[in-house]
Design an enzyme around this catalytic site. Structure first.
Site, PDB file in Angstrom:
ATOM      1  N   HIS A   1      -8.467  53.220  39.522  1.00 40.56           N
ATOM      2  CA  HIS A   1      -9.567  54.192  39.468  1.00 40.56           C
ATOM      3  C   HIS A   1     -10.265  54.092  38.116  1.00 40.56           C
ATOM      4  O   HIS A   1      -9.610  53.885  37.091  1.00 40.56           O
ATOM      5  CB  HIS A   1      -9.033  55.611  39.709  1.00 40.56           C
ATOM      6  CG  HIS A   1     -10.129  56.588  39.963  1.00 40.56           C
ATOM      7  ND1 HIS A   1     -10.891  57.123  38.941  1.00 40.56           N
ATOM      8  CD2 HIS A   1     -10.629  57.102  41.110  1.00 40.56           C
ATOM      9  CE1 HIS A   1     -11.806  57.933  39.468  1.00 40.56           C
ATOM     10  NE2 HIS A   1     -11.668  57.931  40.779  1.00 40.56           N
TER      11      HIS A   1
ATOM     12  N   SER B   1     -19.746  60.486  44.458  1.00 41.11           N
ATOM     13  CA  SER B   1     -20.568  61.636  44.862  1.00 41.11           C
ATOM     14  C   SER B   1     -20.913  61.643  46.352  1.00 41.11           C
ATOM     15  O   SER B   1     -22.027  62.006  46.731  1.00 41.11           O
ATOM     16  CB  SER B   1     -21.837  61.728  44.008  1.00 41.11           C
ATOM     17  OG  SER B   1     -21.489  61.887  42.644  1.00 41.11           O
TER      18      SER B   1
ATOM     19  N   LYS C   1      -7.392  64.346  42.062  1.00 39.66           N
ATOM     20  CA  LYS C   1      -7.323  64.176  40.597  1.00 39.66           C
ATOM     21  C   LYS C   1      -6.373  65.209  39.967  1.00 39.66           C
ATOM     22  O   LYS C   1      -5.425  65.634  40.613  1.00 39.66           O
ATOM     23  CB  LYS C   1      -8.732  64.243  39.992  1.00 39.66           C
ATOM     24  CG  LYS C   1      -9.724  63.341  40.716  1.00 39.66           C
ATOM     25  CD  LYS C   1     -11.006  63.145  39.966  1.00 39.66           C
ATOM     26  CE  LYS C   1     -11.955  62.324  40.809  1.00 39.66           C
ATOM     27  NZ  LYS C   1     -13.156  61.941  40.114  1.00 39.66           N
TER      28      LYS C   1
ATOM     29  N   GLU D   1     -16.521  51.769  43.717  1.00 40.36           N
ATOM     30  CA  GLU D   1     -16.931  53.036  43.109  1.00 40.36           C
ATOM     31  C   GLU D   1     -17.760  52.759  41.857  1.00 40.36           C
ATOM     32  O   GLU D   1     -17.197  52.591  40.760  1.00 40.36           O
ATOM     33  CB  GLU D   1     -15.699  53.855  42.729  1.00 40.36           C
ATOM     34  CG  GLU D   1     -14.815  54.204  43.899  1.00 40.36           C
ATOM     35  CD  GLU D   1     -14.025  55.477  43.625  1.00 40.36           C
ATOM     36  OE1 GLU D   1     -14.217  56.448  44.348  1.00 40.36           O
ATOM     37  OE2 GLU D   1     -13.259  55.497  42.652  1.00 40.36           O
TER      38      GLU D   1
ATOM     39  N   GLY E   1     -14.029  62.478  45.689  1.00 42.26           N
ATOM     40  CA  GLY E   1     -13.479  63.284  44.607  1.00 42.26           C
ATOM     41  C   GLY E   1     -13.801  64.753  44.808  1.00 42.26           C
ATOM     42  O   GLY E   1     -13.137  65.469  45.556  1.00 42.26           O
ATOM     43  N   GLY E   2     -14.856  65.215  44.158  1.00 40.67           N
ATOM     44  CA  GLY E   2     -15.211  66.644  44.146  1.00 40.67           C
ATOM     45  C   GLY E   2     -15.243  67.294  45.523  1.00 40.67           C
ATOM     46  O   GLY E   2     -14.680  68.384  45.716  1.00 40.67           O
TER      47      GLY E   2
ATOM     48  N   GLY F   1     -18.568  61.600  40.110  1.00 40.95           N
ATOM     49  CA  GLY F   1     -18.574  62.944  39.532  1.00 40.95           C
ATOM     50  C   GLY F   1     -19.883  63.304  38.861  1.00 40.95           C
ATOM     51  O   GLY F   1     -19.971  64.302  38.149  1.00 40.95           O
TER      52      GLY F   1
ATOM     53  N   GLU G   1     -11.354  56.222  36.165  1.00 41.41           N
ATOM     54  CA  GLU G   1     -10.856  57.154  35.140  1.00 41.41           C
ATOM     55  C   GLU G   1      -9.579  56.602  34.501  1.00 41.41           C
ATOM     56  O   GLU G   1      -9.346  56.794  33.301  1.00 41.41           O
ATOM     57  CB  GLU G   1     -10.626  58.540  35.768  1.00 41.41           C
ATOM     58  CG  GLU G   1     -11.957  59.226  36.056  1.00 41.41           C
ATOM     59  CD  GLU G   1     -11.948  60.192  37.214  1.00 41.41           C
ATOM     60  OE1 GLU G   1     -10.869  60.609  37.667  1.00 41.41           O
ATOM     61  OE2 GLU G   1     -13.051  60.534  37.697  1.00 41.41           O
TER      62      GLU G   1
ATOM     63  N   ASN H   1      -9.387  62.258  46.758  1.00 41.36           N
ATOM     64  CA  ASN H   1      -8.675  62.133  45.490  1.00 41.36           C
ATOM     65  C   ASN H   1      -8.789  63.472  44.763  1.00 41.36           C
ATOM     66  O   ASN H   1      -9.853  63.825  44.273  1.00 41.36           O
ATOM     67  CB  ASN H   1      -9.321  61.006  44.666  1.00 41.36           C
ATOM     68  CG  ASN H   1      -8.722  60.882  43.285  1.00 41.36           C
ATOM     69  OD1 ASN H   1      -7.693  61.482  42.986  1.00 41.36           O
ATOM     70  ND2 ASN H   1      -9.361  60.093  42.438  1.00 41.36           N
TER      71      ASN H   1
HETATM   72  C1  PEP Z   1     -13.661  59.508  42.735  1.00 44.52           C
HETATM   73  O1  PEP Z   1     -13.173  60.059  41.773  1.00 44.52           O
HETATM   74  O2  PEP Z   1     -13.084  58.544  43.258  1.00 44.52           O
HETATM   75  C2  PEP Z   1     -14.935  59.991  43.242  1.00 44.52           C
HETATM   76  C3  PEP Z   1     -15.583  59.251  44.093  1.00 44.52           C
HETATM   77  O3  PEP Z   1     -15.351  61.213  42.765  1.00 44.52           O
HETATM   78  P1  PEP Z   1     -16.650  62.031  43.244  1.00 44.52           P
HETATM   79  O4  PEP Z   1     -16.668  62.010  44.749  1.00 44.52           O
HETATM   80  O5  PEP Z   1     -16.474  63.395  42.691  1.00 44.52           O
HETATM   81  O6  PEP Z   1     -17.831  61.303  42.674  1.00 44.52           O
END
Ligand code: PEP
Length: 249
Positions: free
Chosen positions: A94, A212, A11, A166, A233-234, A172, A96, A9
């Site tokens: 999600h 993460s 973002k 999640e 994500g990251g 994040g 967010e 993702n």
């Molecule tokens: C996400 O935004 O779905 C996510 C899992 O982010 P991160 O891996 O950065 O925690």
């Protein structure tokens, strides 16, 4: 048999040039696992990403969509618009979106229905906040999120749903649920699905973990029997890290 999936993702990161550069890096990576690989660029980069990746094994997916077919919804994008640029999977729910754009279970039900009606597969995200986990309410919260948004569906519709657990406190933040915490929750989710539907349906659905996930922890998390992959994500913003996770199976 359910599939292993790793979805990145991106973002609200990467303009067009940065997206092209990341895609070029992705194409230089070697895949040694059997996972289905997906990436979710921003709306403005979907068309270009689809064209750039159409001869690869990487599926381009969307981060969100509106429930209406078209009309006076300034700034929104519909299922048919996504389909018209080659998108066949969308991330919905999600944390967010829930936190910053007030997406409720009720709204998400409409989005899920609209996606499925347009033959778009849904990666449905949910997860508890830190306070829920501290008060030992995490299972109750997760059960209600899934029940409210998905349990009106027939079992056959679940073939087009991927679940992504999640925990909000792990997104994040650098903090990850332990592999055991992930496994316990995924097992609970699968049992909840079996209770509502049946064992076959529950065993056929991929449940991803997100929060993460990194090259250093992916292998252990993915080794758990009810964890079928990750929403990343990251670490999805660097091709080498992303493929280290893809190849962690
Ligand atoms: C996400 O935004 O779905 C996510 C899992 O982010 P991160 O891996 O950065 O925690």
């Amino acid at each position: 048999m359910r599939k292993n999936i790793v979805a990145g993702n991106w973002k609200m990161n990467n303009d067009l040039a940065q997206t092209n550069a990341l895609i070029a890096d992705l194409k230089n990576q070697e895949q040694t696992s059997n996972a289905e690989v997906m990436v979710a660029p921003t709306f403005t980069n979907l068309h270009q990403s689809f064209n750039a990746l159409k001869d690869s094994k990487v599926e381009v997916i969307a981060q969100n969509m509106h429930f209406a077919e078209n009309g006076a919804y300034t700034g929104e994008v519909s299922a048919s618009m996504l389909k018209s640029v080659g998108v066949e999977t969308v991330i919905l729910g999600h944390s967010e979106r829930r936190a910053y754009f007030n997406e409720t279970d009720e709204l998400l039900t409409k989005k899920v229905d609209a996606a499925l009606a347009n033959n778009i597969r849904v990666i449905f995200c949910f997860g508890e906040e830190l306070a829920d986990r501290k008060s030992n309410n995490h299972e109750t919260v997760v059960k209600s999120q899934i029940t409210n948004a998905l349990f009106h569906l027939e079992a056959s519709a679940l073939q087009n749903i991927v679940l992504a657990y999640e925990p909000v406190w792990a997104i994040g933040t650098g903090e990850t649920a332990s592999p055991e915490q992930a496994q316990d929750m995924h097992k609970y989710i699968r049992q909840t699905l079996a209770n509502k539907y049946d064992e076959k349906t529950a065993n056929g659905i991929s449940i991803l973990y997100g929060g993460s996930v990194k090259p250093t922890n992916a292998k252990e998390i993915f080794s758990k029997p009810d964890v079928d992959g990750g929403l990343i994500g990251g670490a999805a913003l660097k091709a080498e890290d992303f493929y280290a996770i893809v190849n962690a199976f």
